[in-house]
Scaffold this motif. Structure first.
Motif, PDB file in Angstrom:
ATOM      1  N   ALA A   1     -42.559  17.307 -36.102  1.00  0.00           N
ATOM      2  CA  ALA A   1     -43.906  17.426 -35.529  1.00  0.00           C
ATOM      3  C   ALA A   1     -44.056  16.624 -34.245  1.00  0.00           C
ATOM      4  CB  ALA A   1     -44.939  16.985 -36.552  1.00  0.00           C
ATOM      5  N   GLY A   2     -43.136  15.684 -34.005  1.00  0.00           N
ATOM      6  CA  GLY A   2     -43.168  14.936 -32.755  1.00  0.00           C
ATOM      7  C   GLY A   2     -43.956  13.650 -32.793  1.00  0.00           C
ATOM      8  N   LYS A   3     -43.974  12.981 -33.932  1.00  0.00           N
ATOM      9  CA  LYS A   3     -44.692  11.710 -34.019  1.00  0.00           C
ATOM     10  C   LYS A   3     -43.977  10.647 -33.182  1.00  0.00           C
ATOM     11  CE  LYS A   3     -46.684   8.490 -37.230  1.00  0.00           C
ATOM     12  NZ  LYS A   3     -47.192   8.249 -38.559  1.00  0.00           N
ATOM     13  N   PRO A   4     -44.743   9.869 -32.393  1.00  0.00           N
ATOM     14  CA  PRO A   4     -44.097   8.839 -31.580  1.00  0.00           C
ATOM     15  C   PRO A   4     -43.473   7.756 -32.481  1.00  0.00           C
ATOM     16  CG  PRO A   4     -46.423   9.110 -30.978  1.00  0.00           C
ATOM     17  CD  PRO A   4     -46.194   9.887 -32.225  1.00  0.00           C
ATOM     18  N   GLY A   5     -42.527   7.032 -31.934  1.00  0.00           N
ATOM     19  CA  GLY A   5     -41.956   5.919 -32.682  1.00  0.00           C
ATOM     20  C   GLY A   5     -40.594   6.223 -33.275  1.00  0.00           C
TER      21      GLY A   5
END
Lengths: 252, 135
Positions: free
Chosen positions: A51-55
């Motif tokens: 989903a492209g979650k930062p971190g």
């Protein structure tokens, strides 16, 4: 035919620690895949990276969605392209009614795809129709997003969004956590209604129980950042009987 | 807020937003006159922080000149969390749209008290001043 989702040899780090060590997974349209595994095996990490979650730092491998490089896209672009992640713990947004949120999000996605935005009456009609089929009272949609919602209501809200946005890939991250049996059935029914030949689902769960309601075509067992075994739905039953311990040895 | 008469009540809702490197301070004086018996005030100060280089300060002043006055004050400070932003972005909103949405939800209690014309303008103003504040 290109697969809907192709994860190839994916390696992911979070703060210097490698979580996924070369994960490979192929999901075709129309299929429902279940990913099972013990705590800390990297199931949620996988869903977040898709989903492209930062971190998260991807150090190797690739993810292709409909043949396009997914890792190259911003998370909102992925969403508009049809990637949907149902959260394990949906967040609360005080002061923003669910209705406003739904409309803003749906129109943002349509705009990104170059489609006409929904006008308010058309949108209302659509929401009413979808909410009705999921047994969601319209009153619930006038409250702040997830504010004061019960566990069951939060998950139903996720399913509502899924039904409204019509994504081509749905990832359900531990949808069964915090749900009683009745709420689980309602949510699962909503998900089952969305099964279609154009859509794929990835169901992440610890327990076989959810898979009684959402019957998968394929089951994958993850351990220590890899898929260690894949099979049909009978694999889930086998796991329930034997536990994850044997696979942890394989991975080690 | 000045209480002069008997049995008067008042309510203050303050919503402050600090972004970038700004500091936001609330100072509010609530007084009750000698003759303003049973004066009541409730003050709520909510602050929203965007980014990690800004701050919020709340300094309520109270002057009660009679002992029957009842003044309450409550303050909260919250930050737009990464998780909330990611949730919005996952549903298709851009980062800036997401911030705008959350901020407008935060100030809603105040904005909805304003006359229509102001409310619309205030909302636009907020999104303009937040442009580029999240990176």
């Amino acid at each position: 035919m290109t697969a809907l989702l192709q994860v190839k040899n994916l390696q992911v780090r979070v703060e210097e620690q490698e979580i996924l060590h070369g994960l490979t997974l192929t999901v075709n349209a129309g299929e429902v895949h279940a990913i099972m595994g013990p705590n800390g095996s990297g199931k949620s990490t996988l869903s977040h990276v898709i989903a492209g979650k930062p971190g998260y730092e991807v150090t190797g491998g690739e993810i292709l969605f409909k043949g396009e490089d997914l890792l190259d896209m911003a998370p909102d672009v992925r969403s508009a392209k049809g990637v949907f992640l149902a959260f394990q713990y949906p967040v609360e947004i005080p002061g923003v009614t669910t209705m406003t949120f739904l409309r803003t999000a749906l129109n943002a996605q349509r705009k990104a795809r170059g489609e006409a935005e929904y006008l308010v009456p058309d949108f209302l009609r659509k929401v009413r129709e979808v909410a009705g089929s999921l047994n969601i009272p319209m009153d619930m949609l006038k409250r702040g997003v997830n504010v004061g919602f019960s566990g069951g209501e939060k998950k139903r809200n996720e399913v509502l969004q899924m039904a409204l946005f019509q994504p081509s890939l749905c990832i359900l991250d531990e949808m069964d956590s915090g749900l009683d049996i009745d709420a689980l059935r309602v949510a699962a029914d909503g998900v089952n209604a969305l099964r279609s030949p154009e859509r794929a689902m990835v169901v992440i769960t610890h327990y076989q129980r959810l898979l009684n309601y959402i019957v998968p075509d394929h089951v994958h067992v993850m351990s220590k950042g890899r898929v260690v075994k894949s099979g049909g739905k009978e694999l889930a039953l086998e796991l329930e009987a034997t536990g994850y311990a044997q696979y942890e040895d394989v991975a080690a | 807020m000045i209480h002069l008469g008997k049995n008067t009540t008042s309510r203050i809702i303050s919503k402050g937003i600090a972004a970038g490197v700004s500091q936001n301070t609330y100072r509010g004086l609530v007084t009750a006159h000698r003759k303003a018996t049973n004066a009541r005030n409730f003050t709520a100060c909510d602050s929203l922080l965007i980014g990690d280089k800004c701050g919020a300060h709340t300094v309520p002043y109270i002057e009660a000149k009679n002992s029957s006055a009842l003044f309450e004050h409550e303050a909260t400070t919250s930050k737009i969390s990464e998780d909330v932003l990611f949730y919005c972005v996952q549903r298709g909103l851009s980062q800036e749209e997401a911030v705008g949405l959350v901020v407008n939800g935060f100030v809603k209690d105040v904005l909805q008290q304003l006359p229509m014309e102001f409310a619309v303008e205030a909302q636009k103003l907020i999104s303009i001043s937040l442009e580029g504040s999240v990176g």
